[in-house]
Motif scaffolding. Structure first.
Motif: not given
Ligand code: HEM
Length: 557
Positions: A315, A319-320, A380, A390, A392, A473, A475-477, A479, A484
């Motif tokens: 992660g 990404t960054v 971004l 990602l 769901r 967005l 619950y799995r946004m 972490s 970042a």
């Protein structure tokens, strides 16, 4: 006596007959297979939800092989904001507008709390080594791991990482200065920012730095993670959706996935062993793994600990670095934005723009230079490097506008389409697009832009509450979205106060045309080179000269 030629002729006849026979059988079997599969495929469609029908066996895979997010956005004009596609036989619900995404990802946050499992990534490339948090299905173990990650990535924890951020971004500026030979040599900044992001992730997780982008270990991690990114792609691993392809004995994709799994396990083991050794000798720096190993109260088992490590690497690194990779090439071609940022940094530091500001800016400043914070947010949005977030998977039936979407369905959020949502009255087809003159009052909905195709940091100053979809967005946004954003801000502050960037040769960092591989999960820019010309060479040399490669001294949470 039959002649030799008639003998050969007879054998040839027999073979031709058998060949025709076998061929006819194979063809007949194929037709039956396609026909039977078509029945299965059409039965698996979600009743009541529109969407392109696709082809037998492959469904819509051919059409979305590259630039899937753009294709989905185009299809939303025909099928509506939420529609279904089929990846092979598997139906997938795609949401393409802010309203639809909020109705699904926020209103049904718990129902959408799982992730689908794929053959290439989950079964072959990960297997028993465990998954990252971002690729794990919902269960009790995930909840424990998410809790661990949340503690390590919350605001107070980030505050304790400032010395690391300071050190790594300073090291990055030093690299641009040194490898760019004070602005005279053209460089590709990507490996340098990859090192920054990787080193930060490794420091936070294992208390170990990655000191140079020339290290073999750095190169190894980059290569492995880039492959892993491909195995996670939602559309380019055909065998994930067409099981018969897995039987192919010459399947190079599975062989590659197994190789990467082994190589990843090797470097993870090396980091783990080094840390355990340091703990035994009492010389370790505080870090996530050490705190969990030393204070066993978190009750994370070996595989869960490994999952957190994998998540930090996978992660935290691509990404960054890819967001900055696109941004620096793009900004090199936009001296106007660089100049505005520089003037804002001068104002922020209360120096006049003909004096140079402190090139290393304050690492502790939490995004208070409004323009640069807006610039980071616009990067971004504009580059949306994970255009399809990602995937769901639903753990309950979801009722969306009267359509019941059954439990176990895969969902894609088209973050690209949401970030680029254009108000209908300003909609002009992409081919004839010309930017509308900036006028903030014309943006009628806070999540809908009148000029989405334009790179314009000011939009985030005019509409600070608009939603950014790049981190997902619910619950799995992501972490680590706070960490970042802080990272991106400090990298941009320091780079733009230290250098003027100029393109060297062709630089295409347009997010539509400049992607290295448009079938990747995480987009990266095509390689390019830029010149990093110091704004105040002597001052910069002094600022970066002091022992920049030293270990951080302050502790983590
Ligand atoms: C520009 C930087 C980043 C971007 C654009 C980004 C984007 C994303 C996205 C789109 C997701 C999926 C969200 C969803 O399903 O709704 C995600 C998940 C995640 N990200 Fe990030 N991320 C970034 C940086 C980071 C960093 C620096 C770390 C760790 C140090 C990180 C760790 C994670 C984790 C652990 C998850 C999984 C969350 C879950 O499944 O519950 N990310 N990220």
């Amino acid at each position: 006596m039959p002649s030799e030629s008639s003998f050969l002729g007879q054998w040839f006849g027999i073979f031709a007959y058998l060949g025709r026979h076998v061929l006819l059988h194979v063809l007949a079997l194929l037709v039956v297979y396609i026909f039977a599969n078509e029945i299965v495929r059409s039965r698996r469609r979600i009743p009541g939800l529109k969407g392109p029908k696709g082809w037998p066996i492959i469904g819509n895979l051919r059409e979305v092989r590259v630039d899937a997010a753009l294709k989905y956005r185009d299809w939303s004009e025909t099928y509506g904001d939420v529609f279904q596609v089929q990846m092979g036989n598997i139906p997938v619900v795609v949401a393409n507008s802010p309203a639809a995404v909020k109705a699904l990802w926020i209103t049904n946050s718990q129902a959408l709390s799982s992730r689908p499992q794929t053959y290439t990534f989950h079964k072959v490339a990960s297997g028993t080594s465990g998954f990252t948090i971002g690729t794990s299905p919902y269960d009790e173990s995930l909840k424990r791991r998410k809790k661990g990650a949340a503690i390590a990535l919350n605001r107070p924890a980030i505050q304790s990482y400032i010395p690391y951020l300071d050190l790594e971004t300073k090291n990055f500026v030093q690299d641009l200065f040194a490898y760019g030979k004070g602005g005279t040599a053209a460089i590709d900044p990507l490996p340098m920012v990859q090192r920054l992001a990787m080193s930060l992730a490794c420091t936070i997780n294992w208390g170990t730095r990655v000191r140079s982008h020339e290290d073999d270990l750095f190169k190894e991690i980059v290569e492995v993670e880039e492959h892993m990114n491909r195995f996670r792609s939602t559309q380019s691993n055909l065998q994930d959706y067409i099981p018969i392809l897995r039987l192919n004995p010459f399947n190079t994709q599975s062989a590659k996935a197994r190789e990467m799994k082994a190589r990843r396990a090797r470097f993870m083991k090396r980091f783990d062993e080094e840390l355990r050794d340091k703990i035994a000798r009492g010389t370790n720096s505080p870090c996530i793994q050490a705190s969990v190993i030393t204070f066993k109260e978190d009750r994370l088992n070996e595989t869960e600990l490994n999952s957190i490590s994998l998540s930090m690497i996978s992660g935290g690194f691509e990404t960054v670095s890819n967001t900055i990779g696109f941004s620096l090439g793009f900004l090199a071609q936009r001296p106007d934005i660089q100049q505005r940022a520089f003037e804002e940094i001068c104002k922020f530091q209360a120096v006049s723009s003909w004096n140079s500001p402190d090139p290393l800016c304050d690492a502790g400043d939490d995004q208070r230079c409004t323009y640069v914070a807006a610039l980071a947010k616009e990067a971004l949005r504009y580059f949306t490097i994970i255009p399809l977030v990602l995937p769901r998977e639903s753990i309950r039936d979801i009722n969306y506008e009267g359509v019941v979407i059954p439990k176990g369905t895969t969902f894609y959020m088209n973050a690209w389409a949401c970030n680029y949502r254009e108000h209908p009255i300003y909609h002009i087809s992409a081919a004839h697009f010309s930017p509308v003159v900036a006028n903030p009052s014309r943006s009628v909905d806070r999540d809908i832009w009148y000029d989405p195709e334009v790179f314009r940091p000011e939009r985030w100053i005019e509409q600070p509450d608009a939603t950014l979809y790049t981190f997902g967005l619910g619950y799995r946004m992501c972490s680590a979205h706070m960490l970042a954003q802080r990272q991106l801000y400090l990298i941009l502050m320091r780079t733009l106060s230290s250098f003027r960037l100029e393109p060297h040769g062709v630089v295409d960092c347009d997010p539509r045309t400049g992607k290295r591989d448009p079938s990747d999960l995480i987009m990266s820019a095509r390689p390019y080179k830029i010149l990093c010309i110091p704004r105040d060479g002597p001052r910069l040399a002094r600022a970066v000269s002091d022992e920049y490669k030293q270990e951080p001294t302050t502790t983590t949470a």
